[in-house]
Design a protein around this motif. Structure first.
Motif, PDB file in Angstrom:
ATOM      1  N   THR A 121      28.053  15.778 -51.226  1.00 20.19           N
ATOM      2  CA  THR A 121      27.767  16.543 -52.303  1.00 20.19           C
ATOM      3  C   THR A 121      26.747  17.611 -51.990  1.00 20.19           C
ATOM      4  O   THR A 121      25.860  17.492 -50.953  1.00 20.19           O
ATOM      5  CB  THR A 121      27.265  15.718 -53.337  1.00 20.19           C
ATOM      6  N   LYS A 122      27.139  18.815 -52.152  1.00 14.21           N
ATOM      7  CA  LYS A 122      26.364  20.050 -52.097  1.00 14.21           C
ATOM      8  C   LYS A 122      26.154  21.211 -53.091  1.00 14.21           C
ATOM      9  O   LYS A 122      27.189  21.287 -53.889  1.00 14.21           O
ATOM     10  CB  LYS A 122      26.794  20.897 -50.759  1.00 14.21           C
ATOM     11  N   ILE A 123      24.618  21.508 -53.430  1.00 15.98           N
ATOM     12  CA  ILE A 123      24.695  22.570 -54.323  1.00 15.98           C
ATOM     13  C   ILE A 123      24.115  23.992 -53.663  1.00 15.98           C
ATOM     14  O   ILE A 123      23.096  23.682 -52.756  1.00 15.98           O
ATOM     15  CB  ILE A 123      23.646  22.055 -55.368  1.00 15.98           C
ATOM     16  N   GLU A 156      29.749  21.346 -54.756  1.00 13.46           N
ATOM     17  CA  GLU A 156      30.837  20.944 -54.417  1.00 13.46           C
ATOM     18  C   GLU A 156      30.776  19.338 -53.918  1.00 13.46           C
ATOM     19  O   GLU A 156      29.591  18.791 -53.505  1.00 13.46           O
ATOM     20  CB  GLU A 156      31.395  21.699 -53.113  1.00 13.46           C
ATOM     21  N   THR A 157      31.724  18.627 -54.332  1.00  9.21           N
ATOM     22  CA  THR A 157      31.590  17.163 -53.742  1.00  9.21           C
ATOM     23  C   THR A 157      32.867  16.723 -53.725  1.00  9.21           C
ATOM     24  O   THR A 157      33.932  17.207 -53.735  1.00  9.21           O
ATOM     25  CB  THR A 157      30.991  16.481 -55.177  1.00  9.21           C
ATOM     26  N   TRP A 158      32.921  15.424 -53.104  1.00 15.13           N
ATOM     27  CA  TRP A 158      34.290  14.718 -52.603  1.00 15.13           C
ATOM     28  C   TRP A 158      34.174  13.509 -53.661  1.00 15.13           C
ATOM     29  O   TRP A 158      33.526  12.461 -52.892  1.00 15.13           O
ATOM     30  CB  TRP A 158      34.225  14.458 -51.099  1.00 15.13           C
ATOM     31  N   PRO A 159      34.868  13.315 -54.614  1.00 14.98           N
ATOM     32  CA  PRO A 159      34.681  12.013 -55.318  1.00 14.98           C
ATOM     33  C   PRO A 159      35.391  10.876 -54.644  1.00 14.98           C
ATOM     34  O   PRO A 159      35.231   9.739 -54.749  1.00 14.98           O
ATOM     35  CB  PRO A 159      35.773  12.530 -56.691  1.00 14.98           C
ATOM     36  N   THR A 160      36.746  11.203 -53.776  1.00 18.30           N
ATOM     37  CA  THR A 160      37.203  10.470 -52.868  1.00 18.30           C
ATOM     38  C   THR A 160      37.301  11.074 -51.843  1.00 18.30           C
ATOM     39  O   THR A 160      37.152  12.330 -51.702  1.00 18.30           O
ATOM     40  CB  THR A 160      38.424   9.819 -53.444  1.00 18.30           C
ATOM     41  N   PHE A 161      37.559  10.631 -50.683  1.00 10.25           N
ATOM     42  CA  PHE A 161      37.611  11.479 -49.262  1.00 10.25           C
ATOM     43  C   PHE A 161      38.655  12.395 -49.219  1.00 10.25           C
ATOM     44  O   PHE A 161      38.703  13.476 -48.664  1.00 10.25           O
ATOM     45  CB  PHE A 161      37.561  10.111 -48.016  1.00 10.25           C
ATOM     46  N   ASP A 187      41.115  20.537 -54.577  1.00 12.04           N
ATOM     47  CA  ASP A 187      41.857  20.266 -53.248  1.00 12.04           C
ATOM     48  C   ASP A 187      42.047  18.682 -53.084  1.00 12.04           C
ATOM     49  O   ASP A 187      41.227  17.975 -53.280  1.00 12.04           O
ATOM     50  CB  ASP A 187      41.115  20.762 -52.013  1.00 12.04           C
ATOM     51  N   PHE A 188      43.391  18.397 -52.963  1.00 17.60           N
ATOM     52  CA  PHE A 188      43.973  17.054 -52.995  1.00 17.60           C
ATOM     53  C   PHE A 188      44.666  16.792 -51.756  1.00 17.60           C
ATOM     54  O   PHE A 188      45.698  17.776 -51.494  1.00 17.60           O
ATOM     55  CB  PHE A 188      44.496  16.770 -54.262  1.00 17.60           C
ATOM     56  N   ASN A 189      44.635  15.966 -50.764  1.00 15.17           N
ATOM     57  CA  ASN A 189      45.326  15.533 -49.832  1.00 15.17           C
ATOM     58  C   ASN A 189      46.452  14.665 -50.141  1.00 15.17           C
ATOM     59  O   ASN A 189      46.055  13.384 -50.219  1.00 15.17           O
ATOM     60  CB  ASN A 189      44.480  15.104 -48.605  1.00 15.17           C
ATOM     61  N   ILE A 190      47.533  15.099 -50.560  1.00 12.04           N
ATOM     62  CA  ILE A 190      48.761  14.344 -51.047  1.00 12.04           C
ATOM     63  C   ILE A 190      48.943  13.209 -49.912  1.00 12.04           C
ATOM     64  O   ILE A 190      49.043  11.820 -50.077  1.00 12.04           O
ATOM     65  CB  ILE A 190      50.066  15.092 -51.520  1.00 12.04           C
ATOM     66  N   SER A 191      48.905  13.801 -48.795  1.00 11.45           N
ATOM     67  CA  SER A 191      49.438  12.828 -47.461  1.00 11.45           C
ATOM     68  C   SER A 191      48.846  13.621 -46.381  1.00 11.45           C
ATOM     69  O   SER A 191      48.199  14.382 -46.327  1.00 11.45           O
ATOM     70  CB  SER A 191      50.962  12.722 -47.311  1.00 11.45           C
ATOM     71  N   ASP A 328      39.656   2.139 -49.145  1.00  9.57           N
ATOM     72  CA  ASP A 328      39.626   3.524 -49.737  1.00  9.57           C
ATOM     73  C   ASP A 328      38.488   4.278 -49.510  1.00  9.57           C
ATOM     74  O   ASP A 328      37.886   4.937 -50.550  1.00  9.57           O
ATOM     75  CB  ASP A 328      39.454   2.656 -51.343  1.00  9.57           C
ATOM     76  N   TRP A 329      38.344   4.634 -48.489  1.00  8.98           N
ATOM     77  CA  TRP A 329      37.427   5.647 -47.943  1.00  8.98           C
ATOM     78  C   TRP A 329      35.764   5.317 -48.359  1.00  8.98           C
ATOM     79  O   TRP A 329      35.126   6.361 -48.824  1.00  8.98           O
ATOM     80  CB  TRP A 329      37.721   6.852 -48.349  1.00  8.98           C
ATOM     81  N   GLU A 330      35.469   3.817 -48.316  1.00  8.78           N
ATOM     82  CA  GLU A 330      34.232   3.870 -48.950  1.00  8.78           C
ATOM     83  C   GLU A 330      33.331   3.357 -47.827  1.00  8.78           C
ATOM     84  O   GLU A 330      33.699   2.655 -46.837  1.00  8.78           O
ATOM     85  CB  GLU A 330      34.276   2.372 -49.925  1.00  8.78           C
TER      86      GLU A 330
END
Length: 393
Positions: A121-123, A156-161, A187-191, A328-330
């Motif tokens: 996360t960044k502001i 900006e943040t990454w809710p999941t990787f 932006d979402f990485n489908i694969s 799950d990228w945790e």
């Protein structure tokens, strides 16, 4: 020092050149197809807490109708200094020059203060000025110098990787409320090879529009109807939306398709008009020194039908973890055990399939993704980095 050289080629159709990122000038007469060729390069330097990123290039656009060709040069420089684990300060500056019927030069500079409550996360707080000089030929009689003072607050943040979310508000420092705009993108990485991007935004510009009483006039945010008689204050509303998809064919070739929609609403006449833009592009990496041969070398061996033994050579300090699809990228992930000097291992029990992963280093409370060597099988993570890849058959 990391260096990369790219060649971007794009072909498309537009009803307003404002929707073309290389040509963003308001011109609804450009109801035409076009082709653009853009070579560009990037150099990244870092030393201790200091880093600097320079991007420069040129662009040439050819239109299928009788519009004049466009040519331009551009440069962007970001310099950043990390004050501590959470805060950093820097300066963004850049400039561009383009030539068509009108020659225009733009220079801008803005200080940046960044706050990172976590690795994901960044502001950013930004405020600065841009300067535009325009000159035309005798027939157009277009010339002048303008200064704009702008601000923006970005999150900006990454809710999941695999999912990155960005949002921001921006406006004119001279009229912060009246010029307020907002945008959001995802932006979402489908694969491992496919990336989807969605963007939307609302913009407001306050300016003076000139008409002759018989209608006509020009559309914002740039330009105007010429030397007419009547002047009115205009606070227009622009709604923008776009969608794009990228496919990484191999480490050197990327394909993309993009669509854009724009709706303009006049607050004076209540006139509403819409524009569209669509394009298909190819990006070729001509040179890339970012593929590090000195990165962490990961070796994988399959022990039994569903057990993977990960063996990693790393000579630094700190604790290593593996994070990926399988958890799950945790964070922090599955710890790697140190077997002997510079050798770390982990055992994973996985079902048959393909899995992406990263190696996380935690040292003195700081988190960092390890770069993987060229000898490690990797794929693009969609955000300028690389993921390792595990196959279970």
């Amino acid at each position: 020092m990391d260096k990369i050289l790219l060649l971007d080629s794009r072909t498309g159709y537009t009803t307003n050149s404002y929707l073309n990122p290389m040509l963003s000038e308001w011109n609804r007469d450009m109801n035409t197809g076009y082709s653009t060729l853009t070579p560009m390069g990037n150099i990244f330097l870092s030393s201790g807490n200091f880093s600097s990123d320079l991007t420069a290039g040129a662009s040439y656009s050819k239109f299928l109708d009788d519009n004049d060709d466009w040519s331009s040069l551009f440069m962007l420089l970001n310099s950043n200094y990390r004050l501590n684990d959470r805060f950093s300060a820097g300066i963004e500056t850049g400039g561009s020059y383009y030539s068509t019927l009108v020659d225009r030069s733009i220079l801008w500079i803005q200080p940046v203060l960044s706050f990172s409550p976590s690795l994901f996360t960044k502001i950013n707080l930004k405020a600065g000025s841009s300067f535009r000089k325009e000159s035309g030929d005798i027939d157009t009689e277009s010339s002048g110098f303008e200064q704009f003072n702008n601000y923006s607050i970005e999150f900006e943040t990454w809710p999941t990787f695999k999912w990155q979310l960005r949002a921001g508000i921006f406006g004119d420092l001279d009229n912060p409320a009246e010029s307020l705009g907002a945008r959001i993108s995802s932006d979402f990485n489908i694969s491992r090879n496919w990336n989807l991007n969605l963007r939307t935004g609302l913009e407001r510009y306050r300016f003076q529009i000139v008409t002759d009483g018989g209608g006509g006039g020009g559309f914002p945010p740039v330009g105007g109807p010429g030397n007419e008689d009547t002047k009115e204050d205009e606070a227009d509303i622009l709604f923008r939306g776009s969608a794009g998809i990228k496919y990484q064919v191999n480490p050197t070739l990327e394909m993309s398709v993009n669509t854009d929609y724009l709706n303009y609403l006049s607050t004076i006449t209540e006139e509403s008009v819409s524009d569209i833009h669509a394009s298909i592009g190819f990006r070729v990496t001509l040179f890339n020194s970012n593929r590090h041969t000195s990165g962490a070398n990961v070796e994988l061996s399959q022990n039994g039908s569903q057990t993977i033994l990960l063996n990693l050579k790393y000579s630094g300090d700190g604790q290593l973890y593996i994070v990926g699809d399988f958890n799950d990228w945790e964070k922090p992930g599955i710890p790697l055990s140190k077997q002997r000097k510079s050798r770390f291992v982990a055992q994973l029990s996985l079902e048959a399939g393909a899995y992406e992963y990263k190696i996380l280093l935690i040292e003195d409370g700081e988190e960092k993704w390890l770069e993987l060597s060229e000898d490690t099988f990797t794929v693009s993570d969609g955000f300028g980095g690389e993921n390792g890849l595990i196959f279970i058959d």
